[in-house]
Design an enzyme around this catalytic site. Sequence first.
Site, PDB file in Angstrom:
ATOM      1  N   TYR A 108      -9.444  11.798   4.138  1.00 10.68           N
ATOM      2  CA  TYR A 108      -9.234  11.493   2.709  1.00 10.68           C
ATOM      3  C   TYR A 108     -10.152  10.353   2.238  1.00 10.68           C
ATOM      4  N   ASP A 138     -15.959  13.040  13.479  1.00 11.06           N
ATOM      5  CA  ASP A 138     -14.536  13.288  13.217  1.00 11.06           C
ATOM      6  C   ASP A 138     -14.081  14.430  14.123  1.00 11.06           C
ATOM      7  N   ASN A 139     -12.905  14.317  14.702  1.00 11.67           N
ATOM      8  CA  ASN A 139     -12.407  15.424  15.540  1.00 11.67           C
ATOM      9  C   ASN A 139     -11.581  16.431  14.736  1.00 11.67           C
ATOM     10  N   LEU A 140     -11.470  16.210  13.438  1.00  6.74           N
ATOM     11  CA  LEU A 140     -10.762  17.113  12.516  1.00  6.74           C
ATOM     12  C   LEU A 140      -9.282  17.277  12.863  1.00  6.74           C
ATOM     13  N   ASP A 172     -14.286  13.388  19.371  1.00  7.75           N
ATOM     14  CA  ASP A 172     -13.236  12.371  19.389  1.00  7.75           C
ATOM     15  C   ASP A 172     -13.860  10.996  19.671  1.00  7.75           C
ATOM     16  N   SER A 188      -4.925  -2.344   6.911  1.00  7.49           N
ATOM     17  CA  SER A 188      -3.908  -1.879   5.975  1.00  7.49           C
ATOM     18  C   SER A 188      -3.034  -3.039   5.547  1.00  7.49           C
ATOM     19  N   TYR A 231       2.417   2.136  14.257  1.00  9.49           N
ATOM     20  CA  TYR A 231       1.188   2.294  13.455  1.00  9.49           C
ATOM     21  C   TYR A 231       0.681   0.935  12.986  1.00  9.49           C
ATOM     22  N   LYS A 258      -2.801  -1.434  13.961  1.00  4.77           N
ATOM     23  CA  LYS A 258      -3.778  -2.053  13.043  1.00  4.77           C
ATOM     24  C   LYS A 258      -3.890  -3.542  13.327  1.00  4.77           C
ATOM     25  N   LEU A 292       3.992   8.975  -1.415  1.00  2.00           N
ATOM     26  CA  LEU A 292       4.519   9.267  -2.746  1.00  2.00           C
ATOM     27  C   LEU A 292       3.609  10.173  -3.573  1.00  2.00           C
ATOM     28  N   PRO A 301      14.252   4.038   5.815  1.00  2.00           N
ATOM     29  CA  PRO A 301      14.218   2.946   6.794  1.00  2.00           C
ATOM     30  C   PRO A 301      12.796   2.404   6.941  1.00  2.00           C
ATOM     31  N   ASP A 324      11.138   0.625   4.807  1.00  2.00           N
ATOM     32  CA  ASP A 324      10.469   0.326   3.541  1.00  2.00           C
ATOM     33  C   ASP A 324      10.709  -1.118   3.117  1.00  2.00           C
TER      34      ASP A 324
HETATM   35  P1  NAD Z   1      -7.088  10.760   7.186  1.00  2.00           P
HETATM   36  O1  NAD Z   1      -6.140  11.229   8.227  1.00  2.00           O
HETATM   37  O2  NAD Z   1      -7.338  11.634   6.017  1.00  2.00           O
HETATM   38  O3  NAD Z   1      -8.488  10.401   7.857  1.00  2.00           O
HETATM   39  C1  NAD Z   1      -8.599   9.964   9.186  1.00  2.00           C
HETATM   40  C2  NAD Z   1      -9.638  10.853   9.852  1.00  2.00           C
HETATM   41  O4  NAD Z   1      -9.814  10.439  11.211  1.00  2.00           O
HETATM   42  C3  NAD Z   1      -9.217  12.325   9.884  1.00  2.00           C
HETATM   43  O5  NAD Z   1     -10.273  13.101   9.357  1.00  2.00           O
HETATM   44  C4  NAD Z   1      -8.986  12.608  11.364  1.00  2.00           C
HETATM   45  O6  NAD Z   1      -9.332  13.942  11.699  1.00  2.00           O
HETATM   46  C5  NAD Z   1      -9.897  11.594  12.026  1.00  2.00           C
HETATM   47  N1  NAD Z   1      -9.487  11.173  13.363  1.00  2.00           N
HETATM   48  C6  NAD Z   1      -8.268  10.741  13.765  1.00  2.00           C
HETATM   49  N2  NAD Z   1      -8.289  10.436  15.065  1.00  2.00           N
HETATM   50  C7  NAD Z   1      -9.553  10.677  15.498  1.00  2.00           C
HETATM   51  C8  NAD Z   1     -10.196  10.551  16.759  1.00  2.00           C
HETATM   52  N3  NAD Z   1      -9.539  10.138  17.844  1.00  2.00           N
HETATM   53  N4  NAD Z   1     -11.508  10.881  16.847  1.00  2.00           N
HETATM   54  C9  NAD Z   1     -12.170  11.308  15.751  1.00  2.00           C
HETATM   55  N5  NAD Z   1     -11.613  11.440  14.552  1.00  2.00           N
HETATM   56  C10 NAD Z   1     -10.315  11.133  14.421  1.00  2.00           C
HETATM   57  O7  NAD Z   1      -6.574   9.323   6.721  1.00  2.00           O
HETATM   58  P2  NAD Z   1      -7.120   8.381   5.557  1.00  2.00           P
HETATM   59  O8  NAD Z   1      -6.021   8.228   4.586  1.00  2.00           O
HETATM   60  O9  NAD Z   1      -8.449   8.818   5.096  1.00  2.00           O
HETATM   61  O10 NAD Z   1      -7.216   7.012   6.367  1.00  2.00           O
HETATM   62  C11 NAD Z   1      -8.430   6.535   6.894  1.00  2.00           C
HETATM   63  C12 NAD Z   1      -8.183   5.212   7.593  1.00  2.00           C
HETATM   64  O11 NAD Z   1      -7.641   4.290   6.657  1.00  2.00           O
HETATM   65  C13 NAD Z   1      -7.180   5.299   8.742  1.00  2.00           C
HETATM   66  O12 NAD Z   1      -7.614   4.443   9.769  1.00  2.00           O
HETATM   67  C14 NAD Z   1      -5.901   4.785   8.135  1.00  2.00           C
HETATM   68  O13 NAD Z   1      -5.052   4.200   9.084  1.00  2.00           O
HETATM   69  C15 NAD Z   1      -6.439   3.734   7.174  1.00  2.00           C
HETATM   70  N6  NAD Z   1      -5.525   3.458   6.055  1.00  2.00           N
HETATM   71  C16 NAD Z   1      -5.064   4.481   5.295  1.00  2.00           C
HETATM   72  C17 NAD Z   1      -4.181   4.236   4.252  1.00  2.00           C
HETATM   73  C18 NAD Z   1      -3.599   5.354   3.443  1.00  2.00           C
HETATM   74  O14 NAD Z   1      -2.529   5.172   2.874  1.00  2.00           O
HETATM   75  N7  NAD Z   1      -4.253   6.500   3.326  1.00  2.00           N
HETATM   76  C19 NAD Z   1      -3.792   2.914   3.980  1.00  2.00           C
HETATM   77  C20 NAD Z   1      -4.304   1.882   4.769  1.00  2.00           C
HETATM   78  C21 NAD Z   1      -5.177   2.174   5.823  1.00  2.00           C
HETATM   79  C1  WQD Z   2       5.292   4.364  -1.696  1.00  2.00           C
HETATM   80  C2  WQD Z   2       6.627   4.148  -2.411  1.00  2.00           C
HETATM   81  C3  WQD Z   2       8.513   4.711  -1.032  1.00  2.00           C
HETATM   82  C4  WQD Z   2       7.695   9.012  -0.782  1.00  2.00           C
HETATM   83  C5  WQD Z   2       2.464   3.782   3.557  1.00  2.00           C
HETATM   84  C6  WQD Z   2       2.295   3.121   4.894  1.00  2.00           C
HETATM   85  C7  WQD Z   2       1.251   2.053   4.804  1.00  2.00           C
HETATM   86  C8  WQD Z   2      -0.052   2.594   4.195  1.00  2.00           C
HETATM   87  C9  WQD Z   2       0.180   3.341   2.946  1.00  2.00           C
HETATM   88  C10 WQD Z   2      -1.543   3.238   5.928  1.00  2.00           C
HETATM   89  C11 WQD Z   2       7.686   3.517  -1.515  1.00  2.00           C
HETATM   90  C12 WQD Z   2       8.420   5.641  -2.221  1.00  2.00           C
HETATM   91  C13 WQD Z   2       7.625   7.664  -1.080  1.00  2.00           C
HETATM   92  C14 WQD Z   2       8.761   9.778  -1.350  1.00  2.00           C
HETATM   93  C15 WQD Z   2       9.560   7.806  -2.457  1.00  2.00           C
HETATM   94  N1  WQD Z   2      -0.691   3.530   5.072  1.00  2.00           N
HETATM   95  N2  WQD Z   2       8.534   7.066  -1.898  1.00  2.00           N
HETATM   96  N3  WQD Z   2       9.645   9.131  -2.173  1.00  2.00           N
HETATM   97  O1  WQD Z   2       5.299   3.273   2.334  1.00  2.00           O
HETATM   98  O2  WQD Z   2       3.985   1.910   0.621  1.00  2.00           O
HETATM   99  O3  WQD Z   2       2.858   2.792   2.623  1.00  2.00           O
HETATM  100  O4  WQD Z   2       1.203   4.328   3.139  1.00  2.00           O
HETATM  101  O5  WQD Z   2      -1.906   2.160   6.300  1.00  2.00           O
HETATM  102  O6  WQD Z   2       1.057   1.573   6.087  1.00  2.00           O
HETATM  103  O7  WQD Z   2       3.525   2.547   5.289  1.00  2.00           O
HETATM  104  O8  WQD Z   2       3.530   4.360   0.859  1.00  2.00           O
HETATM  105  O9  WQD Z   2       3.391   6.435  -0.441  1.00  2.00           O
HETATM  106  O10 WQD Z   2       4.921   6.359   1.568  1.00  2.00           O
HETATM  107  O11 WQD Z   2       5.530   5.052  -0.473  1.00  2.00           O
HETATM  108  O12 WQD Z   2      10.395   7.279  -3.184  1.00  2.00           O
HETATM  109  O13 WQD Z   2       8.900  10.966  -1.102  1.00  2.00           O
HETATM  110  O14 WQD Z   2       7.146   5.440  -2.765  1.00  2.00           O
HETATM  111  O15 WQD Z   2       9.828   4.393  -0.724  1.00  2.00           O
HETATM  112  O16 WQD Z   2       8.469   2.691  -2.334  1.00  2.00           O
HETATM  113  P1  WQD Z   2       4.050   3.022   1.613  1.00  2.00           P
HETATM  114  P2  WQD Z   2       4.307   5.651   0.411  1.00  2.00           P
END
Ligand code: NAD
Ligand code: WQD
Length: 340
Positions: A14, A34-36, A61, A127, A151, A155, A202, A295, A297
Site C-alpha cells: 500500500y 517484495d515477496n508479495l 524475501d 509507526s 507488532y 517496530k 477503519l 482490546p 485500543d
Molecule cells: P503492506 O502490507 O501493504 O506492505 C508491506 C509489503 O511488504 C507487502 O507488499 C508485503 O508483501 C511485503 N513484505 C512483507 N514481508 C516481506 C518479506 N519478508 N520480504 C519481502 N517483502 C515482504 O503494508 P503498508 O501499509 O504498505 O505498510 C508498509 C510499512 O509501513 C510496514 O512496515 C508497516 O508496518 C508500516 N506502517 C504501516 C502503517 C499502516 O497503517 N498502513 C502504519 C505505520 C507503519
Molecule cells: C482506527 C480507529 C478503532 C476498525 C492501527 C495499528 C497501528 C498502525 C495503524 C501500523 C480506532 C476504530 C477500526 C473498525 C472501528 N499500523 N475502528 N471499527 O488502531 O489506530 O492503528 O493501524 O503501524 O499500529 O494499531 O487504526 O484503522 O484499526 O482504527 O471503530 O472496524 O477506528 O477502534 O479508534 P489504529 P485502525
Amino acid sequence: MTSATILVTGGAGYIGSHTCVALIEAGYTPVVYDNLCNSSAESLARVERITGKRPAFVQADIRDVARLDAVFAQHKIDAVIHFAGLKAVGESVEKPLMYYDNNVGGTVVLLQVMQRAKVNNLIFSSSATVYGDPASVPIREDFPLSATNPYGRSKLMIEEILGDLYRAEPHWRIARLRYFNPVGAHESGLIGEDPRGIPNNLMPFITQVAVGRLQKLRVFGGDWPTVDGSGVRDYIHVMDLAEGHVAALKHLLAKEGMFTVNLGTGQGYSVLQMVQAFGKSIGRDLPYEIVARRPGDIAECWADPSAARDLLGWSAKRGLDTICADAWRWQQGNPEGYGA
Ligand code: NAD
Ligand code: WQD
C-alpha cells in the site's frame, strides 16, 4: 532532477506503491523488492500507468540473503526505503515468532547485506504505535516509547537496532519515520489499499461497507473520553506520506546523521467524524453500530508534526475531503481490489 536508485522493500504494498509514484515523479529510480505475501504485482503495473515508468521488480524475501546480495550486485543502490514487514496487530498477538522473524530478523538481514554492499542510507517505516498509550496529545518524538503487542514491539526493537547501528557506525544515514494512520489512495484511483480478508483498519472497512462488500461498520467503543465517545486518530493521506518519504530521502542524501520524525497531519478525527465525512463525500449515510471497545485500543492519538516540517520542509497538504474522495475513487473503480 536526480537519478539516484532507491531499493524499495515492500514496494508493491500500500504505502510502498504510492511512494514509488512519488519517487518516480521526483526523478528517482525505484527498484522494488517484495515477496508479495500481502500484495500483488498488479500494483506496479498501475504505477506504470500513472507514471509511464515500471519499477524494476524482484519477487523475493528480505530474509533471503542470496537474493538480496544479488540485487545490490546488480543495481547501484544509493539508498533503501524499507517498508517490507507484517503489520496486522491481532495476527502478531497470535503469531509473535512470525512477526519477530519477518520484521526484526528480516531487517537485520537487510542491514547486514547493506553493510556488505557499503550502502548506508536507510529510511525505515516505523509507526505511532511505538508511543503506546500516550499520556497526552499531540505526540512529540521525545515522548516515552512503549508497545502493547508484538507488532509494536517489533517496530520498537528495530528502532533500537537502528540506533545501536548508528552509534557503532556513525557514517550510516538513517531516518526513522513514525507514521500515524495512512489512508486514502492516489488521485487516479489506480492504486490504493487492498487488504486481504476482512479489513482490520477503519478506512478500508468504511469503503467496503460503502461498496456493498460488508454490511455495516462496527464502531469500537462509544464511551472513550473523546469529543463524541469514539476513538480519535491522525489520518494522513497516503500521497502526503509518500511525499514525506521523498523529503526524508532528499534530506538523507544531502546531510549526514540519523533522525526520527512523526509523519502525521497534527489533526485528529473521531471514528464518527470519519463515518460522517465519508457519507457526505459519497452522498449517503453509512450503516454503523456502536459496539464494545476493541482490546488494545487507545482513546486518542495524533501527531505534533512540527519536527518533520522544520527538518524536512514537509507537511501534509491533503484534507479529509480529499482523503474520502480518493479512497472512494479507488474502491469504486476496484471493488475487489487488484484481485478482480
Ligand atoms: P503492506 O502490507 O501493504 O506492505 C508491506 C509489503 O511488504 C507487502 O507488499 C508485503 O508483501 C511485503 N513484505 C512483507 N514481508 C516481506 C518479506 N519478508 N520480504 C519481502 N517483502 C515482504 O503494508 P503498508 O501499509 O504498505 O505498510 C508498509 C510499512 O509501513 C510496514 O512496515 C508497516 O508496518 C508500516 N506502517 C504501516 C502503517 C499502516 O497503517 N498502513 C502504519 C505505520 C507503519
Ligand atoms: C482506527 C480507529 C478503532 C476498525 C492501527 C495499528 C497501528 C498502525 C495503524 C501500523 C480506532 C476504530 C477500526 C473498525 C472501528 N499500523 N475502528 N471499527 O488502531 O489506530 O492503528 O493501524 O503501524 O499500529 O494499531 O487504526 O484503522 O484499526 O482504527 O471503530 O472496524 O477506528 O477502534 O479508534 P489504529 P485502525
